[in-house]
Design a protein around this motif. Structure first.
Motif, PDB file in Angstrom:
ATOM      1  N   PHE A 167      20.706 -43.606  -7.452  1.00  0.00           N
ATOM      2  CA  PHE A 167      22.145 -43.636  -7.564  1.00  0.00           C
ATOM      3  C   PHE A 167      22.488 -44.328  -8.870  1.00  0.00           C
ATOM      4  O   PHE A 167      21.806 -45.263  -9.283  1.00  0.00           O
ATOM      5  CB  PHE A 167      22.777 -44.426  -6.406  1.00  0.00           C
ATOM      6  CG  PHE A 167      22.618 -43.752  -5.086  1.00  0.00           C
ATOM      7  CD1 PHE A 167      23.524 -42.778  -4.690  1.00  0.00           C
ATOM      8  CD2 PHE A 167      21.579 -44.083  -4.242  1.00  0.00           C
ATOM      9  CE1 PHE A 167      23.386 -42.152  -3.475  1.00  0.00           C
ATOM     10  CE2 PHE A 167      21.432 -43.459  -3.025  1.00  0.00           C
ATOM     11  CZ  PHE A 167      22.351 -42.489  -2.629  1.00  0.00           C
ATOM     12  N   THR A 168      23.521 -43.878  -9.495  1.00  0.00           N
ATOM     13  CA  THR A 168      23.983 -44.504 -10.719  1.00  0.00           C
ATOM     14  C   THR A 168      24.991 -45.581 -10.349  1.00  0.00           C
ATOM     15  O   THR A 168      26.030 -45.285  -9.773  1.00  0.00           O
ATOM     16  CB  THR A 168      24.655 -43.457 -11.635  1.00  0.00           C
ATOM     17  OG1 THR A 168      23.741 -42.390 -11.841  1.00  0.00           O
ATOM     18  CG2 THR A 168      25.067 -44.075 -12.944  1.00  0.00           C
ATOM     19  N   SER A 169      24.672 -46.819 -10.672  1.00  0.00           N
ATOM     20  CA  SER A 169      25.570 -47.917 -10.359  1.00  0.00           C
ATOM     21  C   SER A 169      26.726 -47.927 -11.353  1.00  0.00           C
ATOM     22  O   SER A 169      26.522 -47.849 -12.554  1.00  0.00           O
ATOM     23  CB  SER A 169      24.840 -49.252 -10.419  1.00  0.00           C
ATOM     24  OG  SER A 169      25.752 -50.299 -10.173  1.00  0.00           O
ATOM     25  N   LEU A 170      27.926 -48.028 -10.815  1.00  0.00           N
ATOM     26  CA  LEU A 170      29.105 -48.076 -11.659  1.00  0.00           C
ATOM     27  C   LEU A 170      29.900 -49.337 -11.387  1.00  0.00           C
ATOM     28  O   LEU A 170      31.125 -49.343 -11.478  1.00  0.00           O
ATOM     29  CB  LEU A 170      29.973 -46.834 -11.416  1.00  0.00           C
ATOM     30  CG  LEU A 170      29.348 -45.512 -11.823  1.00  0.00           C
ATOM     31  CD1 LEU A 170      30.246 -44.355 -11.448  1.00  0.00           C
ATOM     32  CD2 LEU A 170      29.065 -45.479 -13.317  1.00  0.00           C
TER      33      LEU A 170
ATOM     34  N   SER B 102      27.703 -47.857   1.708  1.00  0.00           N
ATOM     35  CA  SER B 102      27.104 -48.824   0.783  1.00  0.00           C
ATOM     36  C   SER B 102      26.056 -49.682   1.489  1.00  0.00           C
ATOM     37  O   SER B 102      25.019 -50.000   0.914  1.00  0.00           O
ATOM     38  CB  SER B 102      28.183 -49.698   0.139  1.00  0.00           C
ATOM     39  OG  SER B 102      28.762 -50.575   1.076  1.00  0.00           O
ATOM     40  N   HIS B 103      26.325 -50.015   2.744  1.00  0.00           N
ATOM     41  CA  HIS B 103      25.363 -50.797   3.522  1.00  0.00           C
ATOM     42  C   HIS B 103      24.103 -49.973   3.829  1.00  0.00           C
ATOM     43  O   HIS B 103      22.981 -50.448   3.659  1.00  0.00           O
ATOM     44  CB  HIS B 103      26.020 -51.272   4.817  1.00  0.00           C
ATOM     45  CG  HIS B 103      25.101 -52.061   5.695  1.00  0.00           C
ATOM     46  ND1 HIS B 103      24.713 -53.343   5.389  1.00  0.00           N
ATOM     47  CD2 HIS B 103      24.487 -51.734   6.851  1.00  0.00           C
ATOM     48  CE1 HIS B 103      23.877 -53.778   6.328  1.00  0.00           C
ATOM     49  NE2 HIS B 103      23.739 -52.817   7.218  1.00  0.00           N
ATOM     50  N   ILE B 104      24.292 -48.742   4.260  1.00  0.00           N
ATOM     51  CA  ILE B 104      23.163 -47.875   4.616  1.00  0.00           C
ATOM     52  C   ILE B 104      22.276 -47.599   3.414  1.00  0.00           C
ATOM     53  O   ILE B 104      21.050 -47.667   3.502  1.00  0.00           O
ATOM     54  CB  ILE B 104      23.672 -46.540   5.210  1.00  0.00           C
ATOM     55  CG1 ILE B 104      24.301 -46.766   6.585  1.00  0.00           C
ATOM     56  CG2 ILE B 104      22.548 -45.513   5.322  1.00  0.00           C
ATOM     57  CD1 ILE B 104      25.087 -45.570   7.108  1.00  0.00           C
TER      58      ILE B 104
ATOM     59  N   SER C 104      26.637 -50.258  -4.050  1.00  0.00           N
ATOM     60  CA  SER C 104      27.971 -50.837  -3.968  1.00  0.00           C
ATOM     61  C   SER C 104      28.966 -49.792  -3.455  1.00  0.00           C
ATOM     62  O   SER C 104      28.706 -48.591  -3.514  1.00  0.00           O
ATOM     63  CB  SER C 104      28.420 -51.338  -5.338  1.00  0.00           C
ATOM     64  OG  SER C 104      28.673 -50.244  -6.193  1.00  0.00           O
ATOM     65  N   GLU C 105      30.105 -50.263  -2.978  1.00  0.00           N
ATOM     66  CA  GLU C 105      31.158 -49.346  -2.540  1.00  0.00           C
ATOM     67  C   GLU C 105      31.657 -48.514  -3.712  1.00  0.00           C
ATOM     68  O   GLU C 105      31.987 -47.340  -3.548  1.00  0.00           O
ATOM     69  CB  GLU C 105      32.313 -50.107  -1.896  1.00  0.00           C
ATOM     70  CG  GLU C 105      32.001 -50.610  -0.505  1.00  0.00           C
ATOM     71  CD  GLU C 105      33.203 -51.253   0.167  1.00  0.00           C
ATOM     72  OE1 GLU C 105      34.284 -50.635   0.179  1.00  0.00           O
ATOM     73  OE2 GLU C 105      33.040 -52.375   0.678  1.00  0.00           O
TER      74      GLU C 105
END
Length: 185
Positions: free
Chosen positions: A96-99, A151-153, A157-158
């Protein structure tokens, strides 16, 4: 007032707690198809989805004593399916790309009639999405999780969840547009 969950299959669950193989088989027959569909939407691979379902049922029957009954057995099992599906993808090194820190615009309201596309074309387009996009889209739209739960699973981050969903929808729209599934937005 607290919500009361009435599980119509509680007798089968209780029989499973006592070790009944017949009850296990009955629960398997009741839930296998729906759980396979959920797993397939996430892992996007038939053999892996089958493996996820088998492992999830084995895990559920081994841990049936942990089932507290605060939800239905089906919801409890679905959570196991989702977690095992995500773990399956992690083994594939889904990224996933963190933004974090990037402002993500709010989504525009969508006209429900606009969403009446041909089902098979949409399914094929969803299967064609990259894992990160497909998983967030599936968890949000098909499985009903919110961004906090996603986000938890996924341990993201949200903001990343929201952006992945937004990008997945854009990519899905582009795929469908190229296939001529939609004439206009």
């Amino acid at each position: 007032m607290e919500a009361a969950y009435i599980d119509k299959n509680i007798d089968l669950v209780n029989a499973c707690r006592k070790g009944s193989r017949t009850a296990q088989f009955e629960l398997y027959k009741l839930y296998e198809r729906a759980m396979y569909s959920a797993a397939l939407r996430i892992v996007n691979h038939e053999a892996e989805a089958e493996d996820v379902v088998q492992e999830a049922f084995l895990d559920a029957f081994m841990r049936i004593g942990d089932f507290r009954g605060d939800t239905t057995f089906g919801l409890w099992l679905k959570q196991i399916i989702v977690n095992k599906s995500i773990n399956c993808l992690r083994k594939r090194k889904m990224e996933f790309t963190s933004l974090d820190g990037v402002e993500v615009p709010e989504e525009d309201a969508v006209d429900p009639e606009e969403l009446e596309w041909r089902v098979e074309e949409v399914k094929a387009a969803v299967r064609g999405l990259a894992d990160g996009y497909r998983v967030v889209l599936t968890l949000y739209l098909f499985e009903g999780y919110d961004h906090e739960e996603i986000s938890h699973i996924l341990k993201i981050s949200e903001v990343t969840s929201r952006s992945q969903l937004m990008r997945a929808k854009t990519k899905l729209r582009n795929i469908l547009e190229k296939k001529g599934a939609r004439d206009e937005y």
